[in-house]
Design a protein around this motif. Structure first.
Motif, PDB file in Angstrom:
ATOM      1  N   GLY A   1      -3.763  -8.599  -8.549  1.00 46.33           N
ATOM      2  CA  GLY A   1      -3.659  -7.536  -9.537  1.00 46.33           C
ATOM      3  C   GLY A   1      -3.747  -6.124  -8.989  1.00 46.33           C
ATOM      4  N   ASP A   2      -3.691  -5.959  -7.694  1.00 40.75           N
ATOM      5  CA  ASP A   2      -3.794  -4.643  -7.087  1.00 40.75           C
ATOM      6  C   ASP A   2      -2.386  -4.100  -6.829  1.00 40.75           C
ATOM      7  OD1 ASP A   2      -4.722  -2.383  -5.836  1.00 40.75           O
ATOM      8  OD2 ASP A   2      -5.134  -3.395  -3.933  1.00 40.75           O
ATOM      9  N   LEU A   3      -2.067  -2.949  -7.401  1.00 33.73           N
ATOM     10  CA  LEU A   3      -0.733  -2.377  -7.280  1.00 33.73           C
ATOM     11  C   LEU A   3      -0.413  -1.982  -5.846  1.00 33.73           C
ATOM     12  CD1 LEU A   3       1.802  -1.534  -8.816  1.00 33.73           C
ATOM     13  CD2 LEU A   3       0.750   0.679  -9.164  1.00 33.73           C
ATOM     14  N   PHE A   4      -1.388  -1.460  -5.136  1.00 34.19           N
ATOM     15  CA  PHE A   4      -1.169  -1.077  -3.749  1.00 34.19           C
ATOM     16  C   PHE A   4      -0.858  -2.302  -2.891  1.00 34.19           C
ATOM     17  CE2 PHE A   4      -2.672   0.127   0.515  1.00 34.19           C
ATOM     18  CZ  PHE A   4      -1.821   1.203   0.735  1.00 34.19           C
ATOM     19  N   ALA A   5      -1.595  -3.380  -3.095  1.00 35.66           N
ATOM     20  CA  ALA A   5      -1.343  -4.610  -2.335  1.00 35.66           C
ATOM     21  C   ALA A   5       0.032  -5.179  -2.658  1.00 35.66           C
ATOM     22  CB  ALA A   5      -2.429  -5.641  -2.638  1.00 35.66           C
ATOM     23  N   VAL A   6       0.445  -5.091  -3.919  1.00 36.37           N
ATOM     24  CA  VAL A   6       1.764  -5.587  -4.315  1.00 36.37           C
ATOM     25  C   VAL A   6       2.864  -4.787  -3.635  1.00 36.37           C
ATOM     26  CG1 VAL A   6       3.360  -5.809  -6.260  1.00 36.37           C
ATOM     27  CG2 VAL A   6       1.005  -6.551  -6.507  1.00 36.37           C
ATOM     28  N   SER A   7       2.733  -3.477  -3.636  1.00 39.21           N
ATOM     29  CA  SER A   7       3.782  -2.647  -3.031  1.00 39.21           C
ATOM     30  C   SER A   7       3.870  -2.854  -1.521  1.00 39.21           C
ATOM     31  CB  SER A   7       3.557  -1.178  -3.369  1.00 39.21           C
ATOM     32  OG  SER A   7       2.330  -0.739  -2.843  1.00 39.21           O
ATOM     33  N   ILE A   8       2.728  -2.954  -0.857  1.00 39.08           N
ATOM     34  CA  ILE A   8       2.738  -3.189   0.590  1.00 39.08           C
ATOM     35  C   ILE A   8       3.318  -4.563   0.904  1.00 39.08           C
ATOM     36  CG2 ILE A   8       1.253  -3.510   2.625  1.00 39.08           C
ATOM     37  CD1 ILE A   8       1.637  -0.609   1.815  1.00 39.08           C
ATOM     38  N   ALA A   9       2.927  -5.579   0.152  1.00 44.15           N
ATOM     39  CA  ALA A   9       3.444  -6.932   0.385  1.00 44.15           C
ATOM     40  C   ALA A   9       4.949  -6.997   0.139  1.00 44.15           C
ATOM     41  CB  ALA A   9       2.711  -7.929  -0.508  1.00 44.15           C
ATOM     42  N   CYS A  10       5.432  -6.304  -0.885  1.00 44.41           N
ATOM     43  CA  CYS A  10       6.873  -6.311  -1.168  1.00 44.41           C
ATOM     44  C   CYS A  10       7.645  -5.594  -0.072  1.00 44.41           C
ATOM     45  CB  CYS A  10       7.148  -5.673  -2.519  1.00 44.41           C
ATOM     46  SG  CYS A  10       6.640  -6.684  -3.906  1.00 44.41           S
ATOM     47  N   CYS A  11       7.117  -4.492   0.420  1.00 47.68           N
ATOM     48  CA  CYS A  11       7.784  -3.771   1.515  1.00 47.68           C
ATOM     49  C   CYS A  11       7.849  -4.623   2.773  1.00 47.68           C
ATOM     50  CB  CYS A  11       7.064  -2.458   1.803  1.00 47.68           C
ATOM     51  SG  CYS A  11       7.246  -1.235   0.507  1.00 47.68           S
TER      52      CYS A  11
END
Length: 100
Positions: free
Chosen positions: A80-90
């Motif tokens: 549920g962490d937006l920062f972790a989601v964006s880094i993982a997607c990149c």
């Protein structure tokens, strides 16, 4: 030149009617639970409709975008962490483009 003024007038009236009609017809609070929940989710649906095609078409290979989408959904579901989601997607897009 008159066509431009006609087009501007029609567009202005259309925008005005769309913005003023809720004020004219919805003077009392909305009590219907279904309609209130519908209005509650409209911004989220609009954002999803604009974002989802961009996720798949932003890369050269749509498969890379699909991998990033799947990783993003899984990371957001479990952490549920937006920062972790964006880094993982990149990182996923970078790795998928490197491997494919």
């Amino acid at each position: 030149m008159t066509n431009i003024y006609l087009a501007l007038t029609v567009m202005a009236l259309t925008v005005y009617v769309i913005r003023v009609s809720p004020l004219l017809f919805l003077r009392k609070p909305i009590k219907n639970r279904w309609f209130r929940s519908f209005l509650y989710y409209v911004p989220y649906v609009t954002l999803s409709v604009m974002t989802f095609p961009a996720i798949l078409t932003v890369t050269e290979n749509p498969l890379c975008g699909l991998f990033a989408l799947i990783v993003g959904v899984l990371i957001s579901w479990f952490f549920g962490d937006l920062f972790a989601v964006s880094i993982a997607c990149c990182i996923t897009v970078f790795a998928a483009q490197f491997l494919l």
